[in-house]
Motif scaffolding. Sequence first.
Motif, PDB file in Angstrom:
ATOM      1  N   PRO A  80       0.805  -1.230   0.000  1.00  0.00           N
ATOM      2  CA  PRO A  80       0.000   0.000   0.000  1.00  0.00           C
ATOM      3  C   PRO A  80       0.838   1.281   0.000  1.00  0.00           C
ATOM      4  O   PRO A  80       0.412   2.302  -0.540  1.00  0.00           O
ATOM      5  CB  PRO A  80      -0.827  -0.100   1.284  1.00  0.00           C
ATOM      6  CG  PRO A  80      -0.828  -1.548   1.643  1.00  0.00           C
ATOM      7  CD  PRO A  80       0.454  -2.112   1.112  1.00  0.00           C
ATOM      8  N   VAL A  83       1.462   2.625  -3.671  1.00  0.00           N
ATOM      9  CA  VAL A  83       0.363   2.935  -4.586  1.00  0.00           C
ATOM     10  C   VAL A  83       0.431   4.367  -5.097  1.00  0.00           C
ATOM     11  O   VAL A  83       0.357   4.611  -6.309  1.00  0.00           O
ATOM     12  CB  VAL A  83      -1.005   2.642  -3.927  1.00  0.00           C
ATOM     13  CG1 VAL A  83      -2.158   3.189  -4.759  1.00  0.00           C
ATOM     14  CG2 VAL A  83      -1.163   1.147  -3.696  1.00  0.00           C
ATOM     15  N   GLU A  84       0.561   5.330  -4.220  1.00  0.00           N
ATOM     16  CA  GLU A  84       0.557   6.736  -4.629  1.00  0.00           C
ATOM     17  C   GLU A  84       1.693   7.033  -5.605  1.00  0.00           C
ATOM     18  O   GLU A  84       1.488   7.672  -6.638  1.00  0.00           O
ATOM     19  CB  GLU A  84       0.650   7.636  -3.397  1.00  0.00           C
ATOM     20  CG  GLU A  84       0.415   9.083  -3.690  1.00  0.00           C
ATOM     21  CD  GLU A  84       0.278   9.923  -2.429  1.00  0.00           C
ATOM     22  OE1 GLU A  84       0.613  11.117  -2.524  1.00  0.00           O
ATOM     23  OE2 GLU A  84      -0.147   9.408  -1.385  1.00  0.00           O
ATOM     24  N   THR A 114     -10.184   3.026  -3.792  1.00  0.00           N
ATOM     25  CA  THR A 114      -9.599   3.465  -2.531  1.00  0.00           C
ATOM     26  C   THR A 114      -9.197   4.928  -2.711  1.00  0.00           C
ATOM     27  O   THR A 114      -8.504   5.249  -3.683  1.00  0.00           O
ATOM     28  CB  THR A 114      -8.357   2.623  -2.187  1.00  0.00           C
ATOM     29  OG1 THR A 114      -8.741   1.248  -2.129  1.00  0.00           O
ATOM     30  CG2 THR A 114      -7.752   3.048  -0.872  1.00  0.00           C
ATOM     31  N   ASN A 116      -7.304   8.260  -2.940  1.00  0.00           N
ATOM     32  CA  ASN A 116      -5.878   8.507  -3.085  1.00  0.00           C
ATOM     33  C   ASN A 116      -5.711   9.853  -3.796  1.00  0.00           C
ATOM     34  O   ASN A 116      -6.385  10.100  -4.802  1.00  0.00           O
ATOM     35  CB  ASN A 116      -5.242   7.386  -3.923  1.00  0.00           C
ATOM     36  CG  ASN A 116      -3.741   7.462  -3.935  1.00  0.00           C
ATOM     37  OD1 ASN A 116      -3.163   8.429  -4.402  1.00  0.00           O
ATOM     38  ND2 ASN A 116      -3.095   6.435  -3.404  1.00  0.00           N
ATOM     39  N   GLN A 118      -3.537  10.783  -5.777  1.00  0.00           N
ATOM     40  CA  GLN A 118      -3.042  10.602  -7.145  1.00  0.00           C
ATOM     41  C   GLN A 118      -4.089   9.975  -8.065  1.00  0.00           C
ATOM     42  O   GLN A 118      -3.807   9.715  -9.237  1.00  0.00           O
ATOM     43  CB  GLN A 118      -1.765   9.766  -7.157  1.00  0.00           C
ATOM     44  CG  GLN A 118      -0.570  10.487  -6.556  1.00  0.00           C
ATOM     45  CD  GLN A 118      -0.247  11.784  -7.283  1.00  0.00           C
ATOM     46  OE1 GLN A 118      -0.314  11.867  -8.504  1.00  0.00           O
ATOM     47  NE2 GLN A 118       0.100  12.811  -6.521  1.00  0.00           N
ATOM     48  N   ALA A 119      -5.295   9.725  -7.562  1.00  0.00           N
ATOM     49  CA  ALA A 119      -6.395   9.274  -8.426  1.00  0.00           C
ATOM     50  C   ALA A 119      -6.827  10.502  -9.217  1.00  0.00           C
ATOM     51  O   ALA A 119      -7.429  11.423  -8.683  1.00  0.00           O
ATOM     52  CB  ALA A 119      -7.543   8.705  -7.601  1.00  0.00           C
ATOM     53  N   THR A 145      -4.124  -2.427  -3.257  1.00  0.00           N
ATOM     54  CA  THR A 145      -2.819  -2.361  -3.910  1.00  0.00           C
ATOM     55  C   THR A 145      -2.910  -2.543  -5.426  1.00  0.00           C
ATOM     56  O   THR A 145      -1.893  -2.537  -6.112  1.00  0.00           O
ATOM     57  CB  THR A 145      -1.855  -3.422  -3.332  1.00  0.00           C
ATOM     58  OG1 THR A 145      -2.422  -4.722  -3.521  1.00  0.00           O
ATOM     59  CG2 THR A 145      -1.589  -3.170  -1.854  1.00  0.00           C
ATOM     60  N   VAL A 147      -3.480  -1.024  -8.902  1.00  0.00           N
ATOM     61  CA  VAL A 147      -3.509   0.269  -9.581  1.00  0.00           C
ATOM     62  C   VAL A 147      -4.062   0.058 -10.979  1.00  0.00           C
ATOM     63  O   VAL A 147      -3.785  -0.964 -11.618  1.00  0.00           O
ATOM     64  CB  VAL A 147      -2.115   0.943  -9.626  1.00  0.00           C
ATOM     65  CG1 VAL A 147      -1.638   1.280  -8.229  1.00  0.00           C
ATOM     66  CG2 VAL A 147      -1.106   0.081 -10.348  1.00  0.00           C
TER      67      VAL A 147
END
Length: 173
Positions: A80, A83-84, A114, A116, A118-119, A145, A147
């Motif tokens: 996790p 992810v970003e 989830t 985030n 960066q989404a 986790t 992406v």
Amino acid sequence: MSSGARRWLAGLALCAGACTPALNWREVRLDGGALALFPCKPEHQTRTLTLVGQPVALTLHACEATGLRFAVAQADVQDPARVEAVLAALAAAQARNLQAPLPPGDAAQVPGMTPNPQARRYALSGRRPDGAAVQAQLLLFARGTQVLQATVLEGAPDTPAVHTFMDALRVPG
């Protein structure tokens, strides 16, 4: 008019704009459970890439219809904490591949994702390796986790097929 009738008419209006004989929409369940709506039968392939210093198996589902290329790439980054950084790296790599500046983008919301920072959703204007102009719509998000990167090449942001493809993405809970 009942709410059911209004929903039916809204769906019909959406389909009228996005459904053409060349677009044969189908729901595709991706690895990890995400659902995508493709306008053509996607082919898929998996290859190992290095993302943020770690090897990752990336699966790409893609097809072409009406001069547009629709794709969803996905990978499980296992940690996790990565992810970003991986979402940011995927956006930067796509911009670099298209020789395009990476704009700030807009915050993305995909059902079941989830949260985030960066989404993001991006509209990119760049160049192909041969120098020809290219437009790309890009949506990046994660579930745990996993992406995911959805891309439409050659699609202007207001093209009905782009809206249908991007808006239909979801990750069932």
